[in-house]
Design a protein around this motif. Structure first.
Motif, PDB file in Angstrom:
ATOM      1  N   LEU A  65       3.024  -5.701  20.286  1.00 53.46           N
ATOM      2  CA  LEU A  65       4.232  -5.739  19.414  1.00 53.46           C
ATOM      3  C   LEU A  65       3.879  -5.669  17.871  1.00 53.46           C
ATOM      4  O   LEU A  65       4.368  -4.870  17.229  1.00 53.46           O
ATOM      5  CB  LEU A  65       5.023  -7.027  19.639  1.00 53.46           C
ATOM      6  CG  LEU A  65       6.273  -7.514  18.699  1.00 53.46           C
ATOM      7  CD1 LEU A  65       7.328  -6.375  18.963  1.00 53.46           C
ATOM      8  CD2 LEU A  65       6.777  -8.961  18.974  1.00 53.46           C
ATOM      9  N   ILE A  66       3.070  -6.422  17.439  1.00 56.61           N
ATOM     10  CA  ILE A  66       2.591  -6.415  16.043  1.00 56.61           C
ATOM     11  C   ILE A  66       2.073  -5.122  15.894  1.00 56.61           C
ATOM     12  O   ILE A  66       2.323  -4.270  14.650  1.00 56.61           O
ATOM     13  CB  ILE A  66       1.523  -7.552  15.713  1.00 56.61           C
ATOM     14  CG1 ILE A  66       2.055  -8.907  16.044  1.00 56.61           C
ATOM     15  CG2 ILE A  66       0.988  -7.167  14.315  1.00 56.61           C
ATOM     16  CD1 ILE A  66       3.272  -8.939  14.913  1.00 56.61           C
ATOM     17  N   ASN A  67       1.123  -4.616  16.466  1.00 59.47           N
ATOM     18  CA  ASN A  67       0.581  -3.227  16.667  1.00 59.47           C
ATOM     19  C   ASN A  67       1.433  -2.064  16.313  1.00 59.47           C
ATOM     20  O   ASN A  67       1.355  -1.031  15.338  1.00 59.47           O
ATOM     21  CB  ASN A  67      -0.588  -2.789  17.422  1.00 59.47           C
ATOM     22  CG  ASN A  67      -1.857  -3.719  16.924  1.00 59.47           C
ATOM     23  OD1 ASN A  67      -1.797  -4.461  15.979  1.00 59.47           O
ATOM     24  ND2 ASN A  67      -2.619  -3.865  18.051  1.00 59.47           N
ATOM     25  N   ARG A  68       2.393  -1.949  17.249  1.00 65.77           N
ATOM     26  CA  ARG A  68       3.596  -1.185  17.134  1.00 65.77           C
ATOM     27  C   ARG A  68       4.256  -1.135  16.116  1.00 65.77           C
ATOM     28  O   ARG A  68       4.915   0.013  15.734  1.00 65.77           O
ATOM     29  CB  ARG A  68       4.246  -1.250  18.722  1.00 65.77           C
ATOM     30  CG  ARG A  68       5.092  -0.170  18.758  1.00 65.77           C
ATOM     31  CD  ARG A  68       5.800  -0.252  20.000  1.00 65.77           C
ATOM     32  NE  ARG A  68       6.601  -1.552  20.511  1.00 65.77           N
ATOM     33  CZ  ARG A  68       6.315  -2.349  21.377  1.00 65.77           C
ATOM     34  NH1 ARG A  68       5.271  -2.257  21.922  1.00 65.77           N
ATOM     35  NH2 ARG A  68       7.042  -3.453  21.455  1.00 65.77           N
ATOM     36  N   LEU A  69       4.560  -2.601  15.471  1.00 64.78           N
ATOM     37  CA  LEU A  69       5.561  -2.691  14.420  1.00 64.78           C
ATOM     38  C   LEU A  69       4.857  -2.080  13.126  1.00 64.78           C
ATOM     39  O   LEU A  69       5.399  -1.759  12.217  1.00 64.78           O
ATOM     40  CB  LEU A  69       6.141  -3.958  14.288  1.00 64.78           C
ATOM     41  CG  LEU A  69       7.138  -4.306  15.284  1.00 64.78           C
ATOM     42  CD1 LEU A  69       7.754  -5.631  15.320  1.00 64.78           C
ATOM     43  CD2 LEU A  69       8.366  -3.361  15.485  1.00 64.78           C
ATOM     44  N   PHE A  70       3.653  -2.394  12.984  1.00 65.66           N
ATOM     45  CA  PHE A  70       3.007  -2.546  11.724  1.00 65.66           C
ATOM     46  C   PHE A  70       1.762  -1.309  11.823  1.00 65.66           C
ATOM     47  O   PHE A  70       1.823  -0.235  11.213  1.00 65.66           O
ATOM     48  CB  PHE A  70       2.495  -3.763  11.293  1.00 65.66           C
ATOM     49  CG  PHE A  70       1.503  -3.763  10.057  1.00 65.66           C
ATOM     50  CD1 PHE A  70       1.724  -3.122   8.997  1.00 65.66           C
ATOM     51  CD2 PHE A  70       0.056  -3.999  10.294  1.00 65.66           C
ATOM     52  CE1 PHE A  70       0.947  -3.416   7.964  1.00 65.66           C
ATOM     53  CE2 PHE A  70      -0.759  -4.148   9.167  1.00 65.66           C
ATOM     54  CZ  PHE A  70      -0.266  -3.650   7.909  1.00 65.66           C
ATOM     55  N   CYS A  71       0.507  -1.989  12.196  1.00 66.07           N
ATOM     56  CA  CYS A  71      -0.510  -1.011  12.318  1.00 66.07           C
ATOM     57  C   CYS A  71      -0.378   0.497  12.687  1.00 66.07           C
ATOM     58  O   CYS A  71      -0.774   1.336  12.104  1.00 66.07           O
ATOM     59  CB  CYS A  71      -1.822  -1.663  13.079  1.00 66.07           C
ATOM     60  SG  CYS A  71      -3.428  -0.814  13.061  1.00 66.07           S
ATOM     61  N   ASN A  72       0.068   0.661  14.082  1.00 64.65           N
ATOM     62  CA  ASN A  72       0.114   1.884  14.572  1.00 64.65           C
ATOM     63  C   ASN A  72       1.096   2.740  13.970  1.00 64.65           C
ATOM     64  O   ASN A  72       1.345   3.918  14.187  1.00 64.65           O
ATOM     65  CB  ASN A  72       0.217   1.751  15.997  1.00 64.65           C
ATOM     66  CG  ASN A  72      -0.812   1.083  16.593  1.00 64.65           C
ATOM     67  OD1 ASN A  72      -2.037   0.802  16.026  1.00 64.65           O
ATOM     68  ND2 ASN A  72      -0.815   0.735  17.800  1.00 64.65           N
ATOM     69  N   ARG A  73       2.139   2.085  13.043  1.00 61.99           N
ATOM     70  CA  ARG A  73       3.058   2.846  12.550  1.00 61.99           C
ATOM     71  C   ARG A  73       2.887   3.191  10.982  1.00 61.99           C
ATOM     72  O   ARG A  73       3.298   4.279  10.587  1.00 61.99           O
ATOM     73  CB  ARG A  73       4.415   1.840  12.489  1.00 61.99           C
ATOM     74  CG  ARG A  73       5.591   2.760  11.856  1.00 61.99           C
ATOM     75  CD  ARG A  73       6.900   1.908  12.195  1.00 61.99           C
ATOM     76  NE  ARG A  73       7.176   1.795  13.469  1.00 61.99           N
ATOM     77  CZ  ARG A  73       8.488   1.277  13.944  1.00 61.99           C
ATOM     78  NH1 ARG A  73       9.381   0.949  13.217  1.00 61.99           N
ATOM     79  NH2 ARG A  73       8.810   1.475  15.111  1.00 61.99           N
ATOM     80  N   PHE A  74       2.364   2.289  10.416  1.00 65.69           N
ATOM     81  CA  PHE A  74       2.460   2.274   8.880  1.00 65.69           C
ATOM     82  C   PHE A  74       0.998   2.568   8.250  1.00 65.69           C
ATOM     83  O   PHE A  74       0.686   2.665   7.125  1.00 65.69           O
ATOM     84  CB  PHE A  74       2.710   1.328   8.125  1.00 65.69           C
ATOM     85  CG  PHE A  74       4.401   0.899   8.438  1.00 65.69           C
ATOM     86  CD1 PHE A  74       5.232   1.752   8.009  1.00 65.69           C
ATOM     87  CD2 PHE A  74       4.664   0.033   9.240  1.00 65.69           C
ATOM     88  CE1 PHE A  74       6.503   1.676   7.962  1.00 65.69           C
ATOM     89  CE2 PHE A  74       6.024  -0.264   9.282  1.00 65.69           C
ATOM     90  CZ  PHE A  74       6.967   0.701   8.766  1.00 65.69           C
ATOM     91  N   THR A  75       0.131   2.528   9.093  1.00 62.59           N
ATOM     92  CA  THR A  75      -1.382   3.036   8.791  1.00 62.59           C
ATOM     93  C   THR A  75      -2.003   4.344   9.592  1.00 62.59           C
ATOM     94  O   THR A  75      -1.445   4.882  10.387  1.00 62.59           O
ATOM     95  CB  THR A  75      -2.547   1.395   9.068  1.00 62.59           C
ATOM     96  OG1 THR A  75      -2.884   1.769  10.441  1.00 62.59           O
ATOM     97  CG2 THR A  75      -1.760   0.463   8.685  1.00 62.59           C
ATOM     98  N   ARG A  76      -3.302   4.529   9.010  1.00 63.89           N
ATOM     99  CA  ARG A  76      -4.034   5.754   9.827  1.00 63.89           C
ATOM    100  C   ARG A  76      -4.772   5.357  11.155  1.00 63.89           C
ATOM    101  O   ARG A  76      -5.777   5.857  11.332  1.00 63.89           O
ATOM    102  CB  ARG A  76      -4.822   6.588   8.939  1.00 63.89           C
ATOM    103  CG  ARG A  76      -4.186   7.136   7.674  1.00 63.89           C
ATOM    104  CD  ARG A  76      -3.014   8.459   8.022  1.00 63.89           C
ATOM    105  NE  ARG A  76      -3.987   9.402   8.406  1.00 63.89           N
ATOM    106  CZ  ARG A  76      -3.547  10.553   8.826  1.00 63.89           C
ATOM    107  NH1 ARG A  76      -2.306  10.758   8.808  1.00 63.89           N
ATOM    108  NH2 ARG A  76      -4.373  11.523   9.248  1.00 63.89           N
ATOM    109  N   ARG A  77      -4.741   3.981  11.604  1.00 63.37           N
ATOM    110  CA  ARG A  77      -5.520   3.565  12.637  1.00 63.37           C
ATOM    111  C   ARG A  77      -4.648   3.363  13.686  1.00 63.37           C
ATOM    112  O   ARG A  77      -3.386   2.767  13.512  1.00 63.37           O
ATOM    113  CB  ARG A  77      -6.048   2.081  12.202  1.00 63.37           C
ATOM    114  CG  ARG A  77      -6.732   2.068  10.804  1.00 63.37           C
ATOM    115  CD  ARG A  77      -6.788   1.072  10.201  1.00 63.37           C
ATOM    116  NE  ARG A  77      -5.477   0.182   9.902  1.00 63.37           N
ATOM    117  CZ  ARG A  77      -5.359  -0.825   9.294  1.00 63.37           C
ATOM    118  NH1 ARG A  77      -6.255  -1.560   8.851  1.00 63.37           N
ATOM    119  NH2 ARG A  77      -4.145  -1.454   9.140  1.00 63.37           N
TER     120      ARG A  77
END
Length: 306
Positions: free
Chosen positions: A208-220
């Protein structure tokens, strides 16, 4: 134009029993070149995208010493695992002409790697890995002209860590936290909020966290692909080598299957693991198209397609 990808695979000693299966699965992913640096005997079958450089372990270590300006003389080849995040620098000459480089392991079967290496992902991300909670040492993909190729040089006291005989799992530990520095906050939020209040499983929380933040707003991209299972009795993973697909016991398609927990290892207390004679594929297994390869705690076998 399709991005060019090279996976760096230094390996010294003796090939594992499943090497023919591994190389075949490499060949079914022509979008990736697999660059081997080894003192092992040349495999019986070499594919257009499995490229071998033969050299001694000593020569390879001298090359590392020259590139990184250290005196690298490990007593065990396993220490090379701590250099995975440095491969982009160590093999800069070999990576000429490639857009991405990858590090990983060879105790696995690749399925359709395009699940990860598809055009959409490569346009969006500079780094893709197959765990949600840290860098996966068994497969991580990095854009060559990104900050992640040289990030290893910012590891505190990296020379001392490399020269120490101890293995530090740098890729999945300190370097992983440098790639994803927000993970410290993510862990604290889970410990003090999401676990006690919402009773959410850690893997589901990270998804959930990665889908909402890391994988959405970063290049990682940190996505859990469930490639390193803890197997138990009665579970079978299927490799359809004709269609180049790997399936979990419940039918979920995986980009690859990592054998780590099928083997006796220091990370698991499971009493179910491979014993001698586990690799049971016949020499002509590639010709038996009416069958598939099945992996379980009992071994690697061929069976009629289920």
């Amino acid at each position: 134009m399709q991005a060019k990808i090279a996976m760096i695979v230094p390996y010294f000693g003796k090939w594992p029993e499943w090497m023919d299966l591994y190389l075949y699965s490499c060949s079914k992913n022509p979008q990736v070149d697999f660059l081997f640096f080894t003192d092992c005997l040349m495999p019986a079958t070499v594919y257009p995208n499995t490229l071998f450089t033969t050299l001694s372990f000593e020569t390879y270590c001298k090359h590392i010493s020259r590139v990184l300006h250290i005196d690298f003389r490990p007593t065990q080849a396993y220490k090379l695992c701590d250099l995975k995040v440095f491969y982009g620098l160590i093999h800069a000459e070999d990576l000429r002409g490639y857009d991405y480089w990858a590090f990983g392991d060879n105790d696995l079967i690749f399925g359709n790697l395009n699940i990860i290496t598809n055009t959409r992902n490569l346009k969006k991300y500079d780094l893709l890995t197959t765990h949600s909670y840290h860098i996966a040492g068994h497969f991580t993909l990095i854009r060559k002209e990104s900050k992640f190729t040289k990030l290893c040089l910012k590891i505190p006291n990296w020379q001392s860590l490399i020269l120490d005989t101890k293995n530090y799992a740098i890729d999945e530990g300190i370097w992983s936290d440098m790639v994803y520095p927000e993970i410290r906050l993510v862990r604290r939020l889970y410990r003090y909020v999401f676990k006690p209040i919402f009773r959410l499983h850690y893997v589901k929380y990270l998804a959930l966290i990665n889908r909402l933040f890391c994988n959405r707003f970063t290049r990682r991209s940190f996505v859990e692909y469930y490639t390193s299972p803890n197997p138990t009795l009665g579970q079978y993973w299927e490799y359809d080598f004709d269609k180049n697909k790997v399936y979990r016991y419940d039918g979920l398609e995986l980009p690859y299957l990592h054998f780590l927990f099928f083997k006796k290892n220091i990370y698991s207390n499971s009493k179910y693991y491979w014993s001698p004679g586990f690799y049971q594929l016949p020499v002509d297994w590639q010709q038996q198209r009416e069958k598939n390869v099945y992996v379980s705690v009992d071994g690697i076998v061929m069976k009629e397609k289920m």
